[in-house]
Design an enzyme around this catalytic site. Structure first.
Site, PDB file in Angstrom:
ATOM      1  N   ASP A   1       8.922  13.570   3.749  1.00 57.72           N
ATOM      2  CA  ASP A   1       8.981  12.386   2.907  1.00 57.72           C
ATOM      3  C   ASP A   1      10.433  12.192   2.458  1.00 57.72           C
ATOM      4  O   ASP A   1      11.096  13.157   2.035  1.00 57.72           O
ATOM      5  CB  ASP A   1       8.060  12.618   1.693  1.00 57.72           C
ATOM      6  CG  ASP A   1       7.863  11.375   0.868  1.00 57.72           C
ATOM      7  OD1 ASP A   1       6.809  10.738   1.019  1.00 57.72           O
ATOM      8  OD2 ASP A   1       8.772  11.048   0.075  1.00 57.72           O
ATOM      9  N   ILE A   2      10.923  10.954   2.575  1.00 55.98           N
ATOM     10  CA  ILE A   2      12.299  10.681   2.152  1.00 55.98           C
ATOM     11  C   ILE A   2      12.358  10.741   0.620  1.00 55.98           C
ATOM     12  O   ILE A   2      11.485  10.206  -0.064  1.00 55.98           O
ATOM     13  CB  ILE A   2      12.759   9.295   2.656  1.00 55.98           C
ATOM     14  CG1 ILE A   2      12.666   9.253   4.189  1.00 55.98           C
ATOM     15  CG2 ILE A   2      14.177   8.986   2.182  1.00 55.98           C
ATOM     16  CD1 ILE A   2      12.970   7.887   4.799  1.00 55.98           C
TER      17      ILE A   2
ATOM     18  N   ASN B   1      15.563   1.084  -1.538  1.00 58.96           N
ATOM     19  CA  ASN B   1      15.070  -0.299  -1.530  1.00 58.96           C
ATOM     20  C   ASN B   1      15.636  -1.083  -2.719  1.00 58.96           C
ATOM     21  O   ASN B   1      16.091  -2.218  -2.563  1.00 58.96           O
ATOM     22  CB  ASN B   1      13.537  -0.323  -1.615  1.00 58.96           C
ATOM     23  CG  ASN B   1      12.884  -0.115  -0.260  1.00 58.96           C
ATOM     24  OD1 ASN B   1      13.444  -0.466   0.763  1.00 58.96           O
ATOM     25  ND2 ASN B   1      11.708   0.457  -0.255  1.00 58.96           N
TER      26      ASN B   1
ATOM     27  N   ASP C   1      14.296  -0.567   5.614  1.00 56.70           N
ATOM     28  CA  ASP C   1      13.672  -0.532   6.951  1.00 56.70           C
ATOM     29  C   ASP C   1      14.606   0.114   7.968  1.00 56.70           C
ATOM     30  O   ASP C   1      14.175   0.892   8.823  1.00 56.70           O
ATOM     31  CB  ASP C   1      13.341  -1.957   7.424  1.00 56.70           C
ATOM     32  CG  ASP C   1      12.086  -2.494   6.749  1.00 56.70           C
ATOM     33  OD1 ASP C   1      11.454  -1.735   5.998  1.00 56.70           O
ATOM     34  OD2 ASP C   1      11.748  -3.673   6.974  1.00 56.70           O
TER      35      ASP C   1
ATOM     36  N   GLU D   1       7.353   5.927   3.541  1.00 53.36           N
ATOM     37  CA  GLU D   1       8.466   6.795   3.965  1.00 53.36           C
ATOM     38  C   GLU D   1       7.963   8.189   4.297  1.00 53.36           C
ATOM     39  O   GLU D   1       8.678   9.158   4.183  1.00 53.36           O
ATOM     40  CB  GLU D   1       9.557   6.795   2.891  1.00 53.36           C
ATOM     41  CG  GLU D   1       9.374   7.674   1.681  1.00 53.36           C
ATOM     42  CD  GLU D   1       8.256   7.290   0.719  1.00 53.36           C
ATOM     43  OE1 GLU D   1       7.308   6.595   1.125  1.00 53.36           O
ATOM     44  OE2 GLU D   1       8.331   7.738  -0.423  1.00 53.36           O
TER      45      GLU D   1
HETATM   46  N1  GTP Z   1      11.851  -0.752   3.212  1.00 51.58           N
HETATM   47  C1  GTP Z   1      10.601  -0.287   3.213  1.00 51.58           C
HETATM   48  N2  GTP Z   1      10.120   0.317   2.122  1.00 51.58           N
HETATM   49  C2  GTP Z   1       8.870   0.812   2.136  1.00 51.58           C
HETATM   50  C3  GTP Z   1       8.024   0.675   3.259  1.00 51.58           C
HETATM   51  N3  GTP Z   1       6.841   1.248   2.964  1.00 51.58           N
HETATM   52  C4  GTP Z   1       6.941   1.733   1.692  1.00 51.58           C
HETATM   53  N4  GTP Z   1       8.157   1.476   1.178  1.00 51.58           N
HETATM   54  C5  GTP Z   1       8.690   1.798  -0.133  1.00 51.58           C
HETATM   55  O1  GTP Z   1       8.836   3.209  -0.281  1.00 51.58           O
HETATM   56  C6  GTP Z   1       8.985   3.495  -1.669  1.00 51.58           C
HETATM   57  C7  GTP Z   1       8.256   4.774  -1.990  1.00 51.58           C
HETATM   58  O2  GTP Z   1       8.543   5.094  -3.308  1.00 51.58           O
HETATM   59  P1  GTP Z   1       7.858   6.267  -4.104  1.00 51.58           P
HETATM   60  O3  GTP Z   1       6.511   6.563  -3.527  1.00 51.58           O
HETATM   61  O4  GTP Z   1       7.944   5.933  -5.544  1.00 51.58           O
HETATM   62  O5  GTP Z   1       8.686   7.535  -3.782  1.00 51.58           O
HETATM   63  P2  GTP Z   1      10.256   7.814  -3.789  1.00 51.58           P
HETATM   64  O6  GTP Z   1      11.068   6.796  -4.497  1.00 51.58           O
HETATM   65  O7  GTP Z   1      10.626   8.073  -2.365  1.00 51.58           O
HETATM   66  O8  GTP Z   1      10.356   9.157  -4.616  1.00 51.58           O
HETATM   67  P3  GTP Z   1       9.968  10.632  -4.198  1.00 51.58           P
HETATM   68  O9  GTP Z   1       9.031  10.558  -3.032  1.00 51.58           O
HETATM   69  O10 GTP Z   1       9.297  11.185  -5.424  1.00 51.58           O
HETATM   70  O11 GTP Z   1      11.231  11.346  -3.879  1.00 51.58           O
HETATM   71  C8  GTP Z   1       8.422   2.273  -2.420  1.00 51.58           C
HETATM   72  O12 GTP Z   1       9.498   1.584  -3.024  1.00 51.58           O
HETATM   73  C9  GTP Z   1       7.809   1.413  -1.297  1.00 51.58           C
HETATM   74  O13 GTP Z   1       7.934   0.036  -1.573  1.00 51.58           O
HETATM   75  C10 GTP Z   1       8.558   0.000   4.404  1.00 51.58           C
HETATM   76  O14 GTP Z   1       7.908  -0.168   5.456  1.00 51.58           O
HETATM   77  N5  GTP Z   1       9.844  -0.462   4.334  1.00 51.58           N
END
Ligand code: GTP
Length: 334
Positions: free
Chosen positions: A195-196, A203, A212, A238
């Protein structure tokens, strides 16, 4: 002999790549007096193009499939050892022929865009006639289009990685070949969830388009870092999942640590540096949901303990860290 249309209808009833491949070989076998039909898989190893028979006919009848992974297949040979086919693929051609006394071979590459991933090979005692060649080409085109449709339905639209829907089937296939729980140093299967970190900030700061782009580049990295026998999925958002096959625990640790480091060192256009957290677990001794749950627990442990790290579920259980946290409800794991 069954009519061709009936064969085509049976062929396109399959929802599995290997069954479809075997079915096309069966269709081809029924179109004439062939000595042999084979489906060759084309793959890259150490930067070189190789091929190996993945399915083939035996004694003009029974159809068999290789039990080996491409890189471990003793029947694999460099593509360059079949110059007619190598030349045809280099020129993005439709077919290639070799005529020898009493043995005539026709190759038809199976294209996905501009990439040939397989090839049908038909061998017979007589030279191929124009009409027969047209018929075989037609069957091959139907097969190619249907393979591509199947493949499209199994992939994530943004990154081209395998999608969530495909996971259960791939997981069961891995488990079927995994057998009993292995010893400590024995190669077996591992499931990693990556997981990123703080992706929401990417974003929020740069916009979804850059987000993306990061997902696509991370997916490319993942694709390039694992072997052909491993499988990489995007589960949405992610989150990525990797099935590592025939690898010892020590090798799995090295591969996942290498991945984490490579991403941390990569300069993403505009965005700069990002990190990832990884949790992984053994795949034996659990349903897909249980194994995913274990890898997820290890991932969330990594997230809760500084991110940018790889954690193995077995270590966390052995050290009591995971069980202790769950028991005392100190960390919210889900
Ligand atoms: N650009 C883009 N963003 C996405 C996509 N799918 C999900 N996201 C975004 O991924 C983000 C995930 O955020 P969180 O689940 O809060 O997790 P995080 O900010 O990575 O934090 P941690 O996982 O706790 O390190 C959200 O802002 C979603 O909108 C996609 O296909 N494209």
């Amino acid at each position: 002999m069954k009519p061709l249309l009936q064969n085509l209808a049976e062929m396109t009833a399959h929802r599995d790549h290997l069954r479809l491949e075997v079915s096309v070989l069966s269709t081809l076998l029924q179109q004439g007096r062939m000595l042999e039909v084979r489906a060759l898989e084309l793959f890259t190893q150490s930067g070189e193009a190789w091929l190996r028979p993945r399915s083939w006919s035996q004694d003009g009848g029974e159809l068999l499939s290789s039990p080996h992974e491409p890189s471990a297949d003793p029947q694999a040979v460099p593509l360059a050892s079949v110059p007619e086919l190598a030349q045809c693929i280099a020129g993005k051609g439709r077919d290639a022929v070799r005529d020898e006394p009493g043995r005539h071979t026709l190759w038809l590459p199976v294209w996905q865009g501009d990439h040939a991933h397989a090839c049908l090979e038909i061998t017979q005692a007589q030279p191929f006639k124009r009409r027969q060649r047209d018929l075989i080409t037609g069957v091959c085109m139907v097969y190619q289009n249907y393979q591509n449709l199947l493949d499209y339905s199994e992939r994530d639209a943004l990154t081209g990685l395998l999608n969530r829907k495909t996971f259960d089937e791939q997981f069961s296939r891995y488990r079927n070949t995994a057998g009993q729980a292995p010893g400590l140093d024995e190669p077996c299967q591992w499931l990693a969830v990556m997981d990123i970190d703080h992706f929401k900030q990417v974003n929020d700061r740069f916009g979804h388009l850059y987000g993306d782009e990061v997902l696509i580049l991370v997916a490319n990295r993942l694709r390039g870092m694992f072997r052909t026998e491993d499988r990489v999925f995007r589960f949405g958002g992610e989150e990525f999942v990797v099935l590592l096959r025939s690898t010892t625990l020590a090798q799995a640790r090295v591969a996942l640590e290498r991945l984490r480091t490579a991403i941390a060192l990569h300069e993403f256009p505009q965005v700069g540096h990002i990190t990832v957290s990884v949790g992984f677990a053994a795949t034996h001794g659990g349903t897909p949901v249980e194994v995913l749950g274990n890898a997820d627990q290890a991932l969330y442990y990594a997230k809760g303990h500084g991110r940018n790290q790889v954690r193995f579920h077995g270590d966390l259980v052995d050290s009591g860290a995971l069980a202790r946290k769950v028991e005392h409800d100190e960390v919210e794991l889900f």
